[in-house]
Enzyme design. Structure first.
Site, PDB file in Angstrom:
ATOM      1  N   CYS A  45     101.577 -25.462 -32.332  1.00  0.00           N
ATOM      2  CA  CYS A  45     102.311 -24.997 -31.143  1.00  0.00           C
ATOM      3  C   CYS A  45     103.806 -25.296 -31.210  1.00  0.00           C
ATOM      4  O   CYS A  45     104.630 -24.434 -30.956  1.00  0.00           O
ATOM      5  CB  CYS A  45     101.723 -25.631 -29.892  1.00  0.00           C
ATOM      6  SG  CYS A  45      99.970 -25.256 -29.671  1.00  0.00           S
ATOM      7  N   HIS A  46     104.141 -26.533 -31.562  1.00  0.00           N
ATOM      8  CA  HIS A  46     105.545 -26.937 -31.550  1.00  0.00           C
ATOM      9  C   HIS A  46     105.964 -27.657 -32.827  1.00  0.00           C
ATOM     10  O   HIS A  46     106.987 -28.312 -32.871  1.00  0.00           O
ATOM     11  CB  HIS A  46     105.830 -27.797 -30.315  1.00  0.00           C
ATOM     12  CG  HIS A  46     105.478 -27.108 -29.046  1.00  0.00           C
ATOM     13  ND1 HIS A  46     104.327 -27.397 -28.348  1.00  0.00           N
ATOM     14  CD2 HIS A  46     106.084 -26.103 -28.380  1.00  0.00           C
ATOM     15  CE1 HIS A  46     104.255 -26.606 -27.283  1.00  0.00           C
ATOM     16  NE2 HIS A  46     105.297 -25.817 -27.281  1.00  0.00           N
ATOM     17  N   GLN A  47     105.117 -27.598 -33.840  1.00  0.00           N
ATOM     18  CA  GLN A  47     105.391 -28.103 -35.186  1.00  0.00           C
ATOM     19  C   GLN A  47     105.569 -29.616 -35.289  1.00  0.00           C
ATOM     20  O   GLN A  47     106.282 -30.098 -36.161  1.00  0.00           O
ATOM     21  CB  GLN A  47     106.607 -27.400 -35.819  1.00  0.00           C
ATOM     22  CG  GLN A  47     106.352 -25.965 -36.207  1.00  0.00           C
ATOM     23  CD  GLN A  47     106.241 -25.027 -35.026  1.00  0.00           C
ATOM     24  OE1 GLN A  47     107.110 -25.034 -34.167  1.00  0.00           O
ATOM     25  NE2 GLN A  47     105.175 -24.256 -34.962  1.00  0.00           N
TER      26      GLN A  47
END
Length: 86
Positions: A45-47
């Site tokens: 999702c946001h690494q």
């Protein structure tokens, strides 16, 4: 191929079994990607990126390491999650 546990972390596992939550500490997304060459766990999702001990790398969106739930090893192949009483 098998996950190679670093020599410095051999006492953190039993028979290749590691125990931590797969819920990212950023916004609660499930960590579902494994980077085989670098041995990183990734939140798609946001690494956010975590090592095999569940520690978050610096400069990632996740503010803290992955949660290690209460657990105990019943044998070389069984782990009881939710209970760490002897």
């Amino acid at each position: 191929s098998r996950i190679k546990i670093p020599e410095s972390r051999q006492d953190w596992q039993v028979g290749g079994i590691l125990c931590y939550s797969k819920i990212c500490t950023h916004v609660g997304c499930p960590i579902s990607l494994w980077e085989q060459q670098t041995h990183h766990l990734l939140c798609p999702c946001h690494q956010s990126k975590f090592d095999l001990a569940g520690r978050v790398y610096k400069s990632m969106p996740a503010p803290t390491n992955l949660v290690v739930p209460p657990h105990k090893y019943l044998s070389d192949s069984k782990v009881l999650i939710g209970d760490d009483r002897a």
